[in-house]
Design a protein around this motif. Structure first.
Motif, mmCIF file in Angstrom:
data_model
loop_
_atom_site.group_PDB
_atom_site.id
_atom_site.type_symbol
_atom_site.label_atom_id
_atom_site.label_comp_id
_atom_site.label_asym_id
_atom_site.label_seq_id
_atom_site.Cartn_x
_atom_site.Cartn_y
_atom_site.Cartn_z
ATOM 1 N N ARG A 332 1.326 -1.441 0.088
ATOM 2 C CA ARG A 332 0.323 -0.001 -0.313
ATOM 3 C C ARG A 332 1.029 1.086 -0.325
ATOM 4 N N GLU A 333 1.966 0.693 0.675
ATOM 5 C CA GLU A 333 2.434 2.235 0.796
ATOM 6 C C GLU A 333 3.448 2.730 -0.988
ATOM 7 N N VAL A 336 0.391 3.207 -3.189
ATOM 8 C CA VAL A 336 -0.894 3.784 -3.871
ATOM 9 C C VAL A 336 0.100 5.369 -2.167
ATOM 10 N N GLN A 337 0.703 5.401 -1.829
ATOM 11 C CA GLN A 337 0.983 6.558 -0.943
ATOM 12 C C GLN A 337 2.061 7.083 -1.993
ATOM 13 N N LYS A 338 3.513 6.588 -2.114
ATOM 14 C CA LYS A 338 4.646 6.970 -2.332
ATOM 15 C C LYS A 338 4.786 7.043 -4.112
ATOM 16 N N LYS A 340 3.812 7.911 -7.235
ATOM 17 C CA LYS A 340 4.133 9.020 -7.438
ATOM 18 C C LYS A 340 5.312 9.427 -6.831
ATOM 19 N N ASP A 341 6.350 9.853 -5.996
ATOM 20 C CA ASP A 341 7.538 9.870 -5.809
ATOM 21 C C ASP A 341 8.989 8.913 -6.989
ATOM 22 N N TYR A 360 -4.020 -1.893 -7.324
ATOM 23 C CA TYR A 360 -2.597 -1.491 -7.085
ATOM 24 C C TYR A 360 -1.937 -1.424 -8.642
ATOM 25 N N ASN A 363 -3.550 1.928 -10.193
ATOM 26 C CA ASN A 363 -2.881 2.678 -9.533
ATOM 27 C C ASN A 363 -0.933 2.649 -10.417
ATOM 28 N N TYR A 367 -0.337 5.334 -13.451
ATOM 29 C CA TYR A 367 1.395 6.770 -12.739
ATOM 30 C C TYR A 367 2.203 6.952 -14.225
#
Length: 694
Positions: A332-333, A336-338, A340-341, A360, A363, A367
């Motif tokens: 998830r981290e 989902v959360q990161k 785009k980093d 995912y 996602n 991305y």
């Protein structure tokens, strides 16, 4: 022409000593003997004259013309407004009027812009070089036809060694108006993805107090606003990519302004990536996993996050979490959360084992389409039911597996598209047939998506490496897990570093690896510019080059290697040149981006006044109030003033060439000997008679 010349038979100091002794002797003789001593003085004077060896010299002289230097300023600032026409008109009139002065030879010296660097206008340097063969006494005068913007003015005429009068005729008009951009704070480097601030100022003379400024980045307008003039302002721009980001700041022109060339300031900002964040997800341990890890870790600019799926869901055997030494996969981290980093996501032999939910993969697809990059390095799992091609990534993958895995030796080969693509073009070893690199032993058979062409092929001409663009992002599909064979030196290995690094940099949008690109840069040889056109087409259309003043020229390109066309040209102007080929635009700055010649464009009568008046010369404008051109009369002046209200003067030197010389000695020969002997005899007779009388 007759003249008296002395060639003493003894050195002059000896002559002086003899004269002093003779004078003393004669003085004593006058005291002792009275007037009769005059004959003794005459005899000594004749001897002294004989020692001085006087001669009459007749010279056959041929008068020569004096030289008048006319220095014509042809620098960049002299090309503004009506100055070129004004300069040509005055030059022609001066040439006509010098024709009426029979004793003066005019020497015209045209001084163009320096071909090297940004030295500005150097009229005195050119004057000194042009008059190197002229004796100083033959220089009757100097005329400088210029706008007064000169960058090598000496401290004084004496410091320059100029003894002749200097007259300055200034082009341009006193009511000139102009507007220009000046950069105050201009960063040369910026972090990709971040904003930076530029400070500039609009300077004007004869303007309105405010102006509209347009800001462009790489030729695309990003901002337009009104700013007050003669007051600094700030603007913010984002560094979109690595390499040169060309920022242009252009101010709207004034009606009837002197030039619009300095209405635009150019700032090339080098985009630097702070850190390239790469997520590497390995599906299972294999020989090639370390190859990817070593490649990415060897680059200090890459921040690598690497996970290997060692415990898929089917291995849940009831072991307590506290007793496991494995790190839980933070799905998830990461996705989902990161997500785009990361600049690049790599799936290395990853099989869909329900570790990542379908959402995912959605996602990841989003991305990529929003600008991310995805690389799938496939192995046998790609042909199975657990293939990534059976997930929601299928919509962006450039190939669809057929379910067959070919396991036999083959040499990776460049396809016709690969010969032109910057990722694979000119790979070391590809110049021979077959390529001079080792075999790979496995390939996953697949069908390339419609509209795409692989750049590498393998066994049975199957696609080996295919690239695609998905909206703003990019995807690469490598259909073999045997790149590590090249890294291990199997059959002498192959260019794995070149291939994999180029591939990663293309995915992360390195400008040098764009399929369609137009680039230009100076070569360091004067004003020479090299132009490169990268294209996947078989031919490249000509490039249109637009100079700083708007002058255009076509430039034909020739193919230097497949997919790369080049040409060179010599720039005629300093400043920013714009190159266009179809929808592509490139910029190159020849010399300084904002040349010295255009930093101060107003004509000036004061800069040269001190030097000119120090020689007795003058400074005046040639533009008349009614719009006409006034050229002063030319006169030869022997003395007194050297300029007047409507005339300028030149001082002749009466120089001549001596064609022959005749010398007539006066103190040598029988005549001189008889004269001296007669004086001595007269002295002896007179003094002897006086002695007998006494």
């Amino acid at each position: 022409m007759l003249s008296l010349s002395f060639t003493p038979l003894v050195p002059w100091p000896v002559m002086a000593a003899f004269a002093a002794v003779a004078a003393l002797f004669c003085g004593l003789a006058f005291v002792a003997r009275g007037r009769v001593a005059a004959l003794r003085a005459l005899a000594l004077a004749l001897v002294l004259a004989a020692l001085a060896n006087p001669s009459l010299v007749r010279e056959d002289r041929e008068p020569v013309k004096d030289v008048a230097a006319i220095v014509v300023d042809r620098s960049g600032s002299q090309s503004l407004g009506d100055r070129p026409a004004m300069t040509d008109q005055v030059r022609a009139e001066l040439q006509r009027r010098f024709g009426a002065l029979t004793n003066i030879e005019p020497r015209f010296i045209d001084v163009p812009d320096s071909r090297e660097g940004d030295d500005g206008t150097k009229l005195f340097t050119a004057l000194g070089q042009a008059l190197a063969d002229v004796p100083p006494e033959r220089l009757a005068g100097v005329v400088m036809l210029t706008d007064g913007v000169v960058h090598d003015i000496p401290a004084s005429a004496a410091a320059f060694g100029l003894k002749a009068p200097l007259h300055v005729l200034v082009t341009g008009r006193p009511d000139e108006r102009d507007r220009q951009i000046r950069l105050i704070e201009a960063p040369r480097f910026g972090i990709v993805g971040r904003d930076l601030t530029i400070r500039a100022e609009v300077m004007e003379r004869g303007g309105t107090g405010s102006a509209t400024v347009t800001v462009r980045r790489d030729g695309t307008e990003i901002e337009r606003r009104s700013v007050p003039t003669d007051r600094p302002f700030a603007l913010t721009t984002r560094i979109e990519h690595g390499g040169p980001n060309v920022v242009e700041i252009e101010v709207e022109p004034l009606p009837g302004e002197l030039t619009t060339v300095n209405n635009r300031a150019v700032l090339p900002i080098e985009g630097i990536r702070e850190k390239l964040r790469v997520l590497l997800v390995s599906g299972e341990p294999h020989q090639g996993e370390r190859t990817w890890r070593n490649l990415l870790k060897s680059d200090a600019n890459v921040d690598l996050v690497h996970f290997t799926i060692l415990r898929p869901p089917e291995k849940q055997d009831g072991t307590p979490i506290s007793e496991l030494s494995l790190i839980a996969f933070p799905t998830r981290e990461l996705f989902v959360q990161k997500i785009k980093d990361f600049d690049l996501i790599i799936f290395d032999r990853y099989a869909n084992q329900s570790v990542l939910p379908s959402a995912y993969f959605e996602n990841i697809t989003r991305y990529v389409r929003e600008g991310g990059a995805l690389l799938v390095a496939a192995g046998p799992e790609f042909a199975s039911a657990a293939s990534l091609a059976r997930t929601r990534l299928a919509a962006i993958l450039p190939g669809d597996p057929s379910g067959r895995v070919v396991e036999r030796p083959y040499k990776a080969a460049l396809t016709p598209t690969g010969n032109r693509h910057p990722v694979t073009r000119a790979l070391p070893g590809s110049e021979s047939t077959p390529p001079a690199w080792g075999d790979w032993l496995r390939i996953v058979a697949s069908q390339t998506r419609a509209g795409l062409q692989p750049i590498l092929s393998g066994a049975d001409n199957q696609p080996l490496l295919t690239l695609s663009r998905e909206e703003k992002g990019r995807v690469a599909l490598l259909l073999s897990d045997h790149a590590w064979l090249w890294a291990r030196g199997y059959q002498e290995g192959g260019p794995h570093l070149d291939l994999l690094r180029r591939l990663a940099h293309w995915l992360m949008k390195e400008p040098a690896l764009e399929e369609e690109a137009l680039r230009a840069q100076t070569t360091g040889k004067g004003r020479e510019v090299r132009v490169e056109r990268q294209t996947m087409a078989d031919t490249a259309e000509p490039v249109t080059v637009t100079g700083p003043t708007g002058k255009q020229r076509p430039l034909a390109l020739t193919q230097s290697e497949p997919g790369l066309f080049t040409a060179t040209f010599e720039a005629e102007e300093l400043g920013l040149h714009t190159l266009r080929s179809g929808s592509l635009t490139a910029f190159v700055s020849v010399g300084p981006a904002n040349p010295r010649e255009l930093a101060d464009v107003f004509s000036d009568t004061e800069r040269l006044r001190a030097v000119a008046e120090g020689t007795g010369g003058s400074v005046r404008r040639v533009a008349e109030a009614g719009g006409g051109i006034g050229v002063p009369r030319l006169q030869s002046v022997r003395g007194g003033r050297l300029s007047g209200g409507d005339w300028i003067g030149f001082r002749p030197s009466d120089s001549a060439n001596i064609r022959g010389v005749e010398v007539y000695p006066l103190a040598l020969g029988l005549a001189a000997l008889a004269l001296i002997a007669g004086a001595v005899l007269a002295m002896w007779l007179v003094e002897g008679r006086r002695g007998r009388a006494a």
